[in-house]
Write an enzyme that holds these catalytic residues in place. Structure first.
Site, PDB file in Angstrom:
ATOM      1  N   ASP A 161       0.890  -1.207  -0.044  1.00 48.26           N
ATOM      2  CA  ASP A 161      -0.153  -0.110  -0.057  1.00 48.26           C
ATOM      3  C   ASP A 161       0.780   1.170   0.115  1.00 48.26           C
ATOM      4  OD1 ASP A 161      -2.200  -1.680   0.131  1.00 48.26           O
ATOM      5  OD2 ASP A 161      -2.204  -1.483   2.320  1.00 48.26           O
ATOM      6  N   GLY A 182      -3.931  -4.400  -4.248  1.00 49.48           N
ATOM      7  CA  GLY A 182      -5.053  -3.381  -4.650  1.00 49.48           C
ATOM      8  C   GLY A 182      -4.416  -2.147  -4.988  1.00 49.48           C
ATOM      9  N   HIS A 183      -4.120  -1.896  -6.516  1.00 47.14           N
ATOM     10  CA  HIS A 183      -3.298  -0.775  -6.591  1.00 47.14           C
ATOM     11  C   HIS A 183      -4.256   0.332  -7.390  1.00 47.14           C
ATOM     12  CE1 HIS A 183       0.662  -3.548  -7.406  1.00 47.14           C
ATOM     13  NE2 HIS A 183      -0.004  -3.422  -5.879  1.00 47.14           N
ATOM     14  N   LYS A 240       2.017   2.230  -5.092  1.00 48.66           N
ATOM     15  CA  LYS A 240       2.622   1.696  -6.323  1.00 48.66           C
ATOM     16  C   LYS A 240       1.890   2.025  -7.643  1.00 48.66           C
ATOM     17  CE  LYS A 240       2.697  -2.444  -4.123  1.00 48.66           C
ATOM     18  NZ  LYS A 240       2.484  -2.131  -2.899  1.00 48.66           N
ATOM     19  N   GLN A 272       2.190  -6.114  -3.330  1.00 45.30           N
ATOM     20  CA  GLN A 272       2.905  -6.158  -1.615  1.00 45.30           C
ATOM     21  C   GLN A 272       4.162  -5.377  -1.508  1.00 45.30           C
ATOM     22  OE1 GLN A 272       1.807  -9.388  -3.395  1.00 45.30           O
ATOM     23  NE2 GLN A 272       0.019  -8.583  -2.764  1.00 45.30           N
TER      24      GLN A 272
HETATM   25  P1  IMO Z   1      -0.613  -3.999  -2.522  1.00 43.61           P
HETATM   26  O1  IMO Z   1      -0.070  -4.865  -3.740  1.00 43.61           O
HETATM   27  C1  IMO Z   1      -0.783  -4.502   1.957  1.00 43.61           C
HETATM   28  C2  IMO Z   1      -1.018  -8.534   3.632  1.00 43.61           C
HETATM   29  C3  IMO Z   1      -2.252  -8.873   4.374  1.00 43.61           C
HETATM   30  C4  IMO Z   1      -1.621 -10.020   5.212  1.00 43.61           C
HETATM   31  C5  IMO Z   1      -0.536 -10.591   4.610  1.00 43.61           C
HETATM   32  C6  IMO Z   1      -0.847 -11.902   3.937  1.00 43.61           C
HETATM   33  O2  IMO Z   1      -2.058  -3.462  -2.678  1.00 43.61           O
HETATM   34  O3  IMO Z   1       0.357  -3.118  -1.829  1.00 43.61           O
HETATM   35  P2  IMO Z   1      -2.109 -12.440   1.676  1.00 43.61           P
HETATM   36  O4  IMO Z   1      -3.385 -12.563   1.626  1.00 43.61           O
HETATM   37  O5  IMO Z   1      -1.218 -12.136   0.819  1.00 43.61           O
HETATM   38  O6  IMO Z   1      -1.695 -13.840   1.996  1.00 43.61           O
HETATM   39  O7  IMO Z   1      -1.854 -11.691   3.093  1.00 43.61           O
HETATM   40  O8  IMO Z   1      -0.113  -9.674   3.483  1.00 43.61           O
HETATM   41  N1  IMO Z   1      -1.043  -7.921   2.052  1.00 43.61           N
HETATM   42  C7  IMO Z   1      -1.076  -6.717   1.817  1.00 43.61           C
HETATM   43  N2  IMO Z   1      -0.949  -5.537   2.550  1.00 43.61           N
HETATM   44  N3  IMO Z   1      -0.971  -4.354   0.411  1.00 43.61           N
HETATM   45  C8  IMO Z   1      -1.015  -5.544  -0.297  1.00 43.61           C
HETATM   46  O9  IMO Z   1      -0.982  -5.471  -1.665  1.00 43.61           O
HETATM   47  C9  IMO Z   1      -1.163  -6.753   0.482  1.00 43.61           C
HETATM   48  N4  IMO Z   1      -1.412  -7.988  -0.111  1.00 43.61           N
HETATM   49  C10 IMO Z   1      -1.120  -8.788   1.091  1.00 43.61           C
HETATM   50  O10 IMO Z   1      -2.948  -7.947   4.691  1.00 43.61           O
HETATM   51  O11 IMO Z   1      -1.092  -9.247   6.513  1.00 43.61           O
HETATM   52 MG    MG Z   2      -3.176  -2.571  -1.396  1.00 47.87          MG
END
Ligand code: IMO
Ligand code: MG
Length: 418
Positions: A13, A40-41, A16, A218
């Protein structure tokens, strides 16, 4: 530069989507190398807000070919929804999307398992961990297997049955997935035509000197090996993931941009040394609209952690940084930056020395004066208030990598080059 990669430096988050979007104008190819619909971009274009989960953000730029690499786990149901959503918003995706033959597929079983077992880590419940688990156990379903549905479908049905029989899903969850399995087959049928050899597409692009943008999902601290395990995702968002996730040699990356939010957020469980559970944290959450783009969960908020940032710069080898959401700090009187960690009063040498036991560290802070002026309307970096420049310079110094872009709002034009 021909190959640019954008990677999150924190716990995801970081913004990106916004930074990728600003770079995509010049891109011929855009590729994701890991993760799936857990991402979630968010990209804001005029009055429209797009939230991309599996497609690279380059899809918003006509002419940009979008690839989902072998390192991804692709959810057909969510993918079809995303395509339909984009079409409704006027984006033509026809002929511009390719899913790797060997990308793994997220099935309703994976999602049910994640719903049943993802509580401790507080995952996004998108089936990510179970899908990567099956891949590691070498029992996964890959994108080319979907072509089987167009034939007899027997192989896939058998695979799903085996997964169901394994009894890893609690009975209650199992009851829910019958209709989802039907949706899965329908969605899978719709995407089989998009499955192709992304490695060849990328290599051809590379050989032809095309501009390629690689979009990480992530963030570094959620990396399975380099992050805050077990509170991580099941893939490799760090630079190493690009090599295996796309079949692209690491040496071919010319520009590696690390994205950092001007403060820190984390969604889901796990250690977070600079977390603020007081009214300052609530203020960051409110002013920064810190709610998950995928799950709507409130994000935990805290000050910038320069110890973690330095680590992220080191392990990825970022060549430059982009700092996002600086405007959210506009009204703060003082801004704190974590410059060190202590355990039992003793200074810890660096993030890697504490990553396995991060809940035990106490952050050491440096206090910087706020600027208390709005930055969101600025047109050039030389107009930034003196204190904002000092804040940026200090972060650069602590991270050890220059900050080249600063985002001051969600809109495309709200970005300053340094
Ligand atoms: P973007 O790309 C923030 C976190 C989840 C959880 C951990 C594992 O938008 O930055 P998962 O569903 O991947 O097995 O969850 O990772 N998490 C994220 N936190 N942004 C994301 O994606 C995330 N994708 C997974 O909240 O703590
Ligand atoms: Mg996100």
């Amino acid at each position: 530069m021909p190959v640019t990669a954008v990677i999150g430096g924190q716990w995801g988050d970081e913004g990106k989507g916004k930074i990728v979007d600003t770079l995509c104008d010049e891109m011929d190819l855009a590729a994701r190398y890991q993760g799936g619909a857990n991402a979630g971009h968010t990209v804001k274009v005029k009055d429209k807000t797009f939230i991309l989960h599996q497609l690279p953000s380059g899809i918003l730029h006509p002419g940009c070919i979008c690839l989902l690499g072998p390192g991804m786990v692709v959810d057909p149901i969510a993918f079809v929804e995303e395509l339909d959503q984009l079409r409704k918003l006027g984006i033509d995706t026809a002929g511009r999307v390719q899913i790797s033959l060997t990308a793994h597929i997220v099935t309703p079983v994976h999602k049910a398992m994640d719903r049943a077992t993802g509580g401790v880590i507080d995952t996004t419940r998108r089936g990510i961990g179970p899908a990567y688990g099956d891949k590691a156990r070498r029992i996964g379903i890959r994108a080319f297997d979907l072509q089987d549905i167009a034939g007899t479908g027997k192989f896939l049905v058998d695979r799903l049955k085996i997964a169901l029989q394994q009894g890893e899903v609690i009975a209650k969850e199992l009851d829910d997935i019958t209709t989802e399995v039907e949706r899965f087959f329908a969605a899978a049928l719709r995407i089989t035509d998009l499955v192709g050899d992304t490695i060849a597409t990328l290599q051809e692009g590379l050989a032809a000197g095309k501009n390629i943008l690689i979009e990480g999902a992530q963030g570094t601290l959620l990396d399975l090996d380099l992050g805050t395990y077990p509170f991580v995702t099941s893939s490799h968002p760090t630079v190493g993931g690009i090599g295996t996730g796309l079949g692209l040699p690491p040496g071919s990356i010319d520009r590696l941009v690390g994205i950092f939010k001007a403060y820190t957020t984390r969604v889901g469980a796990g250690p977070f040394p600079t977390e603020l559970t007081d009214e300052v944290g609530q203020r960051l959450q409110k002013e920064g609209s810190e709610f998950g783009a995928t799950t709507g969960r409130p994000r935990r908020c805290g000050w910038f952690d320069a110890v973690a940032a330095r680590y992220a710069c080191q392990v990825n080898g970022f060549t430059e940084l982009a700092l996002t959401k600086l405007d959210i700090l506009d009204n703060f009187e003082t801004i704190m930056v974590c410059t060190g960690y202590e355990v039992n009063g003793e200074r810890v040498p660096g993030f890697s020395a504490a990553v396995h036991a991060l809940e035990q560290v106490t952050p050491v802070y440096e206090r910087l004066p706020g600027w208390r002026k709005s930055t969101s309307g600025l047109k050039s970096a030389d107009k930034l208030p003196k204190q904002a420049r000092a804040y940026i310079s200090r972060l650069e110094e602590l991270a050890g990598v220059p900050i080249k872009q600063v985002s001051i709002g969600a809109e495309r034009h709200q970005i300053l080059s340094l």
